[in-house]
Each structure stands twice: as structure tokens, then as C-alpha cells.
Design an enzyme around this catalytic site. Structure first.
Site, PDB file in Angstrom:
ATOM      1  CE  LYS A  15      -3.824  -6.275  -7.267  1.00 55.99           C
ATOM      2  NZ  LYS A  15      -3.723  -7.665  -7.800  1.00 55.99           N
ATOM      3  NE  ARG A  90      -9.650  -7.932  -0.951  1.00 55.53           N
ATOM      4  CZ  ARG A  90      -8.836  -8.390  -1.888  1.00 55.53           C
ATOM      5  NH1 ARG A  90      -9.334  -8.666  -3.079  1.00 55.53           N
ATOM      6  NH2 ARG A  90      -7.557  -8.572  -1.658  1.00 55.53           N
ATOM      7  NE  ARG A 129       4.819 -16.403 -10.543  1.00 57.90           N
ATOM      8  CZ  ARG A 129       4.148 -15.383 -10.003  1.00 57.90           C
ATOM      9  NH1 ARG A 129       4.260 -14.174 -10.510  1.00 57.90           N
ATOM     10  NH2 ARG A 129       3.360 -15.588  -8.961  1.00 57.90           N
ATOM     11  NE  ARG A 163       3.624 -16.569  -4.514  1.00 55.79           N
ATOM     12  CZ  ARG A 163       2.955 -15.423  -4.594  1.00 55.79           C
ATOM     13  NH1 ARG A 163       3.587 -14.317  -4.940  1.00 55.79           N
ATOM     14  NH2 ARG A 163       1.667 -15.384  -4.327  1.00 55.79           N
ATOM     15  NE  ARG A 174      -4.078 -15.981  -5.110  1.00 56.48           N
ATOM     16  CZ  ARG A 174      -2.855 -15.560  -5.425  1.00 56.48           C
ATOM     17  NH1 ARG A 174      -1.993 -16.385  -6.001  1.00 56.48           N
ATOM     18  NH2 ARG A 174      -2.500 -14.320  -5.189  1.00 56.48           N
TER      19      ARG A 174
END
Length: 217
Positions: A15, A90, A129, A163, A174
Site C-alpha cells: 500500500k 477500519r 527482508r 525490521r 498483524r
């Protein structure tokens, strides 16, 4: 004519990347609720103090406060050409409140775009990542490793960072939260004929083209 969009998708769906491309293409503004909350807390008024206390107590910012912040934000001059909402609404209550505030401001949504992803593939794409601590170049242990193990392709750096939330356990939590929060919103916008879906597993360029093909300005 202003272009007002909602982007919906789970963490890692792209996004943020797509919002930046839309900003550049249409001269509109991405409104991220996370960024907005952090910025709003820096203001020295009662509302900022209220938000700080809510977050310090580990609670979710209630609908009323979120709606108030969005109402303030989309009234700012840089939103005159339109906006991209990322992280709001949301809940159905927030969606209904957004409809009312847009009507009050003589504005309207042009599209609600859901980036559809395969969650198992998404987990694989995100977990692994890492980036160069020196220049910020990004890599993936499986899909985009450094050419020489332990050495950045761009600057030759040998220190890398990940991260803290790019781990499978955190990501799955999440994703679960996202699915619970967005589940009622999708049929709400579908019933209005506004919900559009794009295959978010394509490469960035193809996703961007698909999104733009759904927009009318």
C-alpha cells in the site's frame, strides 16, 4: 476534479509503495493514520494530550478521535487535489462517519481499492527482508540476496539490519488483526458498488497500472 481513494490491504501488500506512486501521478496526498497520529501528538493542545494519554495507556484511539483527525486532515490545503487514505476507515462506524464528513465538505470517494494477496506468499516475501545499514539498499535472503554474501551490492557495506516486526510470528498476528478489522468494511463498500480489487502479488509496476486503470479523474 479531486481524486479521493481508500487503499485496503494487509501489512506488506504494498500500500505504501502504491500510495507514493499515486501521489506522484495525480498530485494527491497519502494520509497514513499512523503518521498522522504521531504528527498530531506534537501539537500542544488538549486534543494532542488526549491522544498521547490513550496511546500511553495502550488503548486504541476511539472512532470519535480518529474521525476528528481525518476531518481536520482532509480540510488542509494540500488535500485540494485529493487524498489516499491508508489505515482508515477500519470499522463500519468509521466508514459511515467518513461518508458523512465527505458529504458535509461536498466531497466524495472515487474508489476503494483492495490489494488482494496470498497470505502464505506474503509471509515468505516479508520474512527474510533486510537492508544495508550504511546506504539503505534493500535485499531478501531468498528472492534478492546480495551478489557477494555479507557485502552490499551498492556501497560495499558489511552491516545489515532487519525490521523488528519482519518475523513470522509478528506478521501473522498483524495479518489476523487486519483480517478482523477489514472484514466488515469490504462488504460495506461492495454494497455501494465502490470496491475494486487488484492482484497485489504482481510486481510493483503491474499493480500500479492495474490501480490507475480503475481510476477516473
Amino acid at each position: 476534479m479531486a481524486l479521493n481513494i481508500i487503499l485496503i490491504g494487509p501489512p506488506g501488500a504494498g500500500k505504501g509503495t502504491q500510495a507514493k506512486l499515486l501521489e506522484q501521478a495525480y498530485q494527491i496526498v497519502q494520509i497514513s493514520t499512523g503518521d498522522m497520529l504521531r504528527a498530531r501528538m506534537t501539537k500542544g493542545d488538549d486534543f494532542a494530550a488526549e491522544i498521547k494519554k490513550i496511546i500511553a495507556d495502550g488503548k486504541y484511539v476511539p472512532d470519535e478521535a480518529m474521525v476528528k483527525m481525518i476531518d481536520e486532515r482532509i480540510n488542509e490545503p494540500d488535500c485540494k487535489n485529493g487524498f489516499i487514505l491508508d489505515g482508515f476507515p477500519r470499522t463500519v462506524a468509521q466508514a459511515e462517519a467518513l461518508d458523512k464528513m465527505l458529504t458535509a465538505q461536498s466531497k466524495a470517494l472515487n474508489a476503494v481499492i483492495e490489494l488482494k494477496v496470498d497470505e502464505e506468499a506474503l509471509v515468505e516475501r516479508i520474512v527474510g527482508r533486510f537492508s544495508c545499514a550504511k546506504c539503505g539498499a534493500t535485499y531478501h535472503s531468498k528472492f534478492n540476496p546480495t551478489k557477494v554474501e555479507g557485502v552490499c551490492d551498492v556501497c560495499g557495506g558489511t552491516e545489515f539490519t532487519c525490521r523488528t516486526d519482519d518475523n513470522e510470528e509478528t506478521l501473522r498476528k498483524r495479518l489476523e488483526t487486519h483480517n478482523k478489522q477489514t472484514a466488515p468494511i469490504l462488504p460495506y463498500y461492495a454494497s455501494k458498488g465502490m470496491l475494486k480489487q487488484v492482484d497485489g502479488m504482481q510486481d510493483v509496476a503491474h499493480v500500479s497500472v492495474a490501480i490507475k486503470s480503475l481510476l477516473t479523474v
